[in-house]
Design an enzyme around this catalytic site. Structure first.
Site, short mmCIF file in Angstrom:
data_model
loop_
_atom_site.label_atom_id
_atom_site.label_comp_id
_atom_site.label_asym_id
_atom_site.label_seq_id
_atom_site.Cartn_x
_atom_site.Cartn_y
_atom_site.Cartn_z
N HIS A 82 40.46 38.41 34.29
CA HIS A 82 41.66 39.07 34.81
C HIS A 82 42.93 38.77 34.03
O HIS A 82 43.88 39.56 34.07
CB HIS A 82 41.93 38.72 36.28
CG HIS A 82 40.80 38.96 37.21
ND1 HIS A 82 40.13 40.16 37.28
CD2 HIS A 82 40.20 38.14 38.12
CE1 HIS A 82 39.19 40.08 38.20
NE2 HIS A 82 39.20 38.88 38.71
N ASP A 239 33.60 34.63 33.17
CA ASP A 239 32.95 33.40 33.64
C ASP A 239 32.01 33.64 34.82
O ASP A 239 30.95 33.02 34.91
CB ASP A 239 33.97 32.30 33.95
CG ASP A 239 35.03 32.71 34.96
OD1 ASP A 239 35.02 33.86 35.46
OD2 ASP A 239 35.90 31.86 35.26
#
EC number: 2.7.1.17
Length: 504
Positions: A82, A239
């Site tokens: 993000h 991740d």
């Protein structure tokens, strides 16, 4: 013998993991870096500090493993998603990175919801939330026009490490899936969204699938970091997706849970099932033609870290060692389930799934004179898992059957927290072979990228063996089911007060 390096650029630290061709971890290291908050609700990090910490982590892992840099045949990257890194024509950062925890873009998210909200979510598979790249870019354009004029490319956090390693500007479809700028079904940047938001398409880097090679280690990088010039660097991924890969979550029906700085639950899908109205994220999987459905909370392990550092130690004091946390866990172990009627709401940075509310606030509910430090600690651990259970409930509403949950991350290291997950979820908890699942997953993508394995699924079959299983305790399940019903009803009762407090 050949080895693979996985690098995971997390929120609080970067992790370097050296893995043999057979999946054995031979070296690992981590290096921390700070989060800067120059204004309330802001969260930024310095990309150059990421790079310096990565150099130190890789050096330490290589030294620990006693192998030569020439034996490392490929590098895979994972990173916090993000976030927004901006580079100019010199390929240097134009400002600190705005990371996923940042809440400054509330006005921009409201504008997005009002202007193209439903269409945006249908294309991207995401709810509209602060901290995502699209609203962060809109905030920069309005508030930092001088920076905006200098932008050459935007990158995700791990892609800055790729730039330093290879000299190439590139990203991957899994990480791009968390920006609010990707057409998740087509796995490409969305021209429609870029045009509607008036973001130049030239800002967007080329996209790769996770197991594609994106470049080679340059001569300059090889001077700074113990890697041989010419070593392949794979695309890697976000991740959460790399964590799913690193735990073998590659088939529909498998579910994984991670408690790190935040917290998340993920499950694979054969087709993109979009459910932003439930606060869920639909993101491309590292496997081409597959997707991940994800629920996310903003304050997981950070809730416990806040309590320990700010309340127990006191502001300005530092954590002496990981053993300090372990002593806290040992103290909590004898306390009963549901902490004697105490509930914690882990909304210290607002909340994502299922509420999408940056103005939500944390709270202890049910405090009395009988409660002590150990009760508050356990309530925090339980509150985090209650929040994650809400994501699992949203999965079930979509018809997803859940028979077990694989756990990884910091919340999987502690025996008590694993048991709390089993009891609150009322599901068997499978213990991951490594708690550094994201770095391990990145290493898997690198191994596939150079042909050690033909596919991610084949690599997972060879590398990943579950270490154990934790079963629910029926008496605790009964208590937690009652407490969860109370927990689930608290947000709606307190929402208006949360918003009022956030505006004081």
């Amino acid at each position: 013998m050949s080895f693979i390096l996985g690098i995971d650029l997390g929120t609080s630290s970067v992790k370097a993991l050296l893995v043999s061709e057979g999946g054995e971890i031979v070296g690992d290291s981590s290096q921390e870096y700070p989060i800067y908050s120059p204004s309330p609700d802001w969260a930024e990090q310095d990309p150059e500090q990421w790079w310096e910490s990565t150099i130190r982590a890789v050096r330490k892992a290589v030294h620990q493993s006693h192998i030569k840099p020439s034996q490392i045949k490929a590098v895979g990257l994972s990173g916090q998603t993000h976030g927004t890194v901006l580079v100019g024509k010199s390929l240097l950062p134009l400002r600190k990175a705005i990371i996923w925890m940042d809440q400054r873009s509330i006005a921009q998210t409201r504008w997005l919801q009002q202007r193209i909200g439903k269409r945006l979510s249908r294309i991207t598979g995401l709810p509209i939330a602060t901290g995502f790249m699209a609203p962060s870019l809109l905030w920069i354009r309005k508030n930092e026009p001088g920076i905006w004029k200098k932008i050459d490319q935007f990158l995700l956090p791990k892609d800055y490490i790729r730039l330093k390693l290879t000299g190439n500007l590139a990203s991957d479809v899994t990480d791009a899936g968390g920006t609010l700028l990707l057409d998740t079904g087509k796995r490409k940047w969305s021209p429609e969204i870029l045009q509607k938001l008036e973001i130049p398409a030239s800002f967007a880097p080329p996209l790769y699938e996770s197991c594609q090679v994106t470049g080679k280690i340059t001569k300059n990088a090889a001077k700074a970091i113990p890697l041989k010039e010419g070593t392949s660097v794979s695309a890697g991924g976000a991740d959460q997706i790399m964590g799913a890969v690193g735990n073998g979550i590659v088939e529909p029906g498998r579910v994984a849970c991670s408690i790190g700085t935040g917290g998340l639950v993920v499950t694979p899908m054969d087709h993109p099932q979009v459910a932003p109205d439930k606060g869920l994220h639909t993101i491309p999987h590292a496997i081409p033609g597959k997707w991940i459905l994800m629920g996310a909370i903003l304050s997981g392990g950070s809730s416990l870290s806040w309590f320990y550092k700010q309340v127990i130690l006191g502001r300005g004091k530092t954590l002496r060692s990981e053993n300090s946390y372990q002593s806290l866990f040992r103290e909590v172990s004898p306390t009963p389930a549901a902490s004697k009627g105490l509930i914690f709401l882990p909304y210290l940075k607002g909340e994502r799934t299922p509420y999408l509310d940056p103005q939500a606030r944390g709270a202890f509910v049910g405090l009395s004179l009988q409660h002590g430090r150990r009760d508050l600690t356990r309530a925090i651990m339980e509150g985090v898992v209650f929040a994650l259970r809400q994501s699992l409930e949203k999965f079930k509403e979509l018809g997803i059957e859940i028979t077990s949950v694989t756990t990884w991350g910091g919340g999987a290291k502690n025996k008590l927290w694993r048991q709390i997950q089993a009891d609150i979820f009322n599901l068997p908890i499978l213990i991951s072979p490594t708690q550094e699942g994201s770095a391990y997953g990145a290493a898997i993508t690198a191994a596939v990228s150079i042909g050690i394995y033909p596919t991610i699924k084949e690599a997972c079959r060879e590398w990943i063996k579950i270490k154990g299983e934790v079963l629910p305790i029926p008496e605790n399940v009964a208590v937690y089911n009652k407490a969860y019903l109370i927990y689930r009803g608290l947000y709606s009762k307190l929402k208006d007060d949360f918003h009022g407090l956030s505006e004081l």
